[in-house]
Design an enzyme around this catalytic site. Structure first.
Site, mmCIF file in Angstrom:
data_model
loop_
_atom_site.group_PDB
_atom_site.id
_atom_site.type_symbol
_atom_site.label_atom_id
_atom_site.label_comp_id
_atom_site.label_asym_id
_atom_site.label_seq_id
_atom_site.Cartn_x
_atom_site.Cartn_y
_atom_site.Cartn_z
ATOM 1 N N HIS A 292 -15.999 -4.368 6.523
ATOM 2 C CA HIS A 292 -15.041 -4.308 5.417
ATOM 3 C C HIS A 292 -15.204 -5.451 4.425
ATOM 4 O O HIS A 292 -14.307 -5.750 3.658
ATOM 5 C CB HIS A 292 -13.607 -4.229 5.952
ATOM 6 C CG HIS A 292 -13.449 -3.085 6.913
ATOM 7 N ND1 HIS A 292 -13.556 -1.772 6.512
ATOM 8 C CD2 HIS A 292 -13.275 -3.060 8.243
ATOM 9 C CE1 HIS A 292 -13.430 -1.001 7.572
ATOM 10 N NE2 HIS A 292 -13.262 -1.747 8.628
ATOM 11 N N GLU B 40 -3.200 8.134 7.249
ATOM 12 C CA GLU B 40 -3.943 8.882 6.237
ATOM 13 C C GLU B 40 -4.891 9.857 6.918
ATOM 14 O O GLU B 40 -5.385 9.581 8.012
ATOM 15 C CB GLU B 40 -4.805 7.938 5.377
ATOM 16 C CG GLU B 40 -4.077 7.257 4.257
ATOM 17 C CD GLU B 40 -5.006 6.373 3.424
ATOM 18 O OE1 GLU B 40 -6.238 6.434 3.596
ATOM 19 O OE2 GLU B 40 -4.471 5.618 2.601
ATOM 20 N N ARG C 293 -6.445 -8.529 -9.585
ATOM 21 C CA ARG C 293 -7.158 -9.801 -9.826
ATOM 22 C C ARG C 293 -8.526 -9.526 -10.428
ATOM 23 O O ARG C 293 -8.963 -8.375 -10.491
ATOM 24 C CB ARG C 293 -7.367 -10.515 -8.485
ATOM 25 C CG ARG C 293 -8.180 -9.645 -7.528
ATOM 26 C CD ARG C 293 -8.757 -10.387 -6.337
ATOM 27 N NE ARG C 293 -9.706 -9.540 -5.629
ATOM 28 C CZ ARG C 293 -9.422 -8.687 -4.663
ATOM 29 N NH1 ARG C 293 -8.173 -8.550 -4.256
ATOM 30 N NH2 ARG C 293 -10.354 -7.955 -4.099
ATOM 31 N N LYS D 182 0.826 -1.212 0.000
ATOM 32 C CA LYS D 182 0.000 0.000 0.000
ATOM 33 C C LYS D 182 0.856 1.256 0.000
ATOM 34 O O LYS D 182 0.533 2.231 -0.685
ATOM 35 C CB LYS D 182 -0.911 0.002 1.231
ATOM 36 C CG LYS D 182 -1.993 -1.033 1.157
ATOM 37 C CD LYS D 182 -3.040 -0.754 2.199
ATOM 38 C CE LYS D 182 -4.334 -1.424 1.818
ATOM 39 N NZ LYS D 182 -5.447 -0.954 2.632
#
Ligand code: MV4
Length: 508
Positions: A239, A204, A296, A120
């Site tokens: 999530h 973030e 993917r 990430k």
């Protein structure tokens, strides 16, 4: 050259996605080889394939994650290519390299792109340096609490701590202010360590009430890269996506073009080919920020397929075989609207607890605008070892309104007995005024659930039997049973039969 260069494809996966990939292979005239663990011997993907190979015991670490055993099966059966599906080895660059080393084509992006985009922080850095929008924050792993405190102050609270190895909400922490930072840092690090064997976290700026909107991209090995519009994926629980749609209700042509161009540029900078998805957060002012890229085929790919009219799996096979893309960007257009519901073997009245077991009856929706990608059949036992996704119910409509009505109709026709499913939960979502108005954000599902909508226990089978008998008796006493019924005995029977018939389809 092209997918016709393959004669046989091995599918290194199970369940609905293995069947989905095999369907594309069959239409293209390619033979299919399945692999299966001990508990999947009788699974649908094994029945569907032309041939099947046992690769080990139930735990995926001893079967679907065993690179050596999968490659051995591929070599034994002479498959020239392997499709990894999603999950398991799909985003593992080591697997892609091992395929290459064995002379077998990995149906996916190059390992180098998987490596860059798998981190990430590395992908954030690359995207930011290209001048593309990322959520304000750090691109580095943070080592000390002191460093993290300074950076949080510079970004401004609230901030989010995220696991660098990330995904699935593990190691994700919202921090409202200075005093919350240290405990959040400790839990985020230990969660990340447990989940990914890597404690690294980064920071973030927190985006309040964002939407999760992702762009599908498709690229060939000759440098052509296009996007196929967006998917709205804001409806998630813990999530995990539960419902997706295409197009996003917030999208317009200009925003789609800008997000699409950004996604294509991210693909280019990673040297990407095959199918991929660029995830963005979209804030309430319609600013978008790169979140991460998935290398993917995604679970929710069918909503794009039915709206854009492109079979993504066939394209993956052709691209892997070296063919050039058959579409230019200007050839791609979106038509109508699609919605997907992920049908899980879990109990919405018991905190979505997994509900494996024997499927004693399966009655499936059909008719106009319905697509059902399933990995189950009547009489099959859902194992408890894997993700409990049973099927994906996808509907298409000329517009969102028709798609919503069609999904309600389809869910009413869907009958799965023997196990609990989340079908009742979708019925609630599909009548919620905010959903109908397209007012979606990432807090929607929690608001629906905290409103107590799913707290009502569904009736037990015994209660259903009693209710049915009572209904039959009532109908008989009130003369609603056809007068031609010659004796009370047969009136009982026909009233009971009528009550049974009235249970299907369910009207919402
Ligand atoms: C965020 C966020 C707000 N601000 N990042 C990322 C992974 C996903 N599983 C949750 N993620 C979020 N990242 C910043 N900077 C809010 C979320 C989020 C979320 C995002 C999409 C869909 C549902 C979500 C539910 C909770 C939080």
């Amino acid at each position: 050259m092209g997918a016709t260069m393959f004669k046989k494809v091995l599918i290194a996966n199970r369940g609905e996605i293995a069947v989905r990939v095999m369907r594309a292979c069959r239409e293209m005239g390619l033979r299919t080889a399945a692999v299966y663990s001990e508990v999947d011997r009788t699974s649908l993907h094994v029945r569907y394939a032309d041939e099947a190979y046992a690769i080990g015991p139930a735990p995926s670490t001893e079967s679907y994650l065993r690179i050596d055993r999968i490659l051995e099966a591929a070599k034994r059966c002479g498959a020239e290519a392997i499709h990894p599906g999603y999950g398991f080895l799909a985003e593992n660059p080591e697997f892609a390299r091992a395929c290459e080393a064995a002379g077998i084509v990995f149906i996916g992006p190059p390992a180098s792109a998987m490596e860059l985009l798998g981190s990430k922080t590395a992908s954030r850095q690359a995207v930011r340096q290209a001048g593309l929008p990322v959520v304000p924050g750090t691109d580095r792993n943070l080592q000390s609490l002191e460093e993290i405190r300074q950076l949080a102050e510079a970004i401004g609270y609230p901030v989010m701590l995220k696991a660098s190895a990330g995904g699935g909400g593990k190691g994700l922490r919202l921090v409202h202010g200075r005093e919350e930072l240290e405990p959040a840092w400790r839990t985020a690090r230990s969660e990340a360590q447990n989940a990914f064997n890597d404690p690294s976290v980064y920071l973030e700026k927190y985006i309040d009430r964002p939407r999760h909107v992702e762009i599908q991209i498709l690229g060939d090995r000759h440098g052509n890269l296009i996007h196929l519009g967006e998917r709205e994926c804001s409806l998630q629980r813990r999530h995990q996506k539960v419902m997706e749609e295409c197009p996003s209700p917030v999208m317009d042509e200009d925003l789609r073009r800008r997000m699409g161009e950004t996604a294509v540029r991210i693909g280019q900078l990673a040297g990407y080919w095959n199918a991929g998805t660029v995830e963005f957060l979209l804030d309430p002012n319609r600013n978008f920020y790169f979140l991460e890229m998935n290398t993917r085929l995604q679970v929710e790919h069918p909503v794009t397929e039915v709206v854009v009219g492109i079979d993504l799996v066939k394209e993956q096979l052709r691209i892997a075989g070296g063919e050039a893309l058959r579409w230019r960007q200007e050839d791609v257009s979106l038509r109508g609207a699609a919605i997907e519901c992920r049908i899980y073997a879990e109990d919405p009245s018991n905190n979505f607890f997994p509900s494996p077991g024997l499927i004693t009856r399966l009655q499936v929706p059909a008719g106009p605008g319905i697509r059902r990608d399933s990995g189950v059949y009547e009489g099959w036992r859902v194992p408890l070892e894997y993700d409990p996704l049973l099927s994906k119910l996808v509907v298409w409509g000329t517009d969102r309104h028709e798609a919503v009505a069609r999904m309600r109709r389809a869910l009413g026709e869907y009958e799965i007995l023997g196990i609990r499913t989340n079908i009742p939960f979708f019925r609630r979502v599909l009548e919620h005024p905010d959903f109908l108005a397209g007012r979606l954000d990432t807090g929607f599902i929690d608001r629906v659930l905290s409103a107590g909508m799913m707290s009502e226990e569904p009736p037990s089978e015994e209660e259903e039997r009693v209710a049915m008998l009572a209904a039959a008796l009532h109908a008989w006493r009130n003369g609603k049973v056809p007068a031609s019924a010659p004796t009370p005995e047969s009136a009982w029977k026909s009233a009971g039969r009528e009550a049974l018939l009235n249970r299907w389809p369910q009207r919402s």
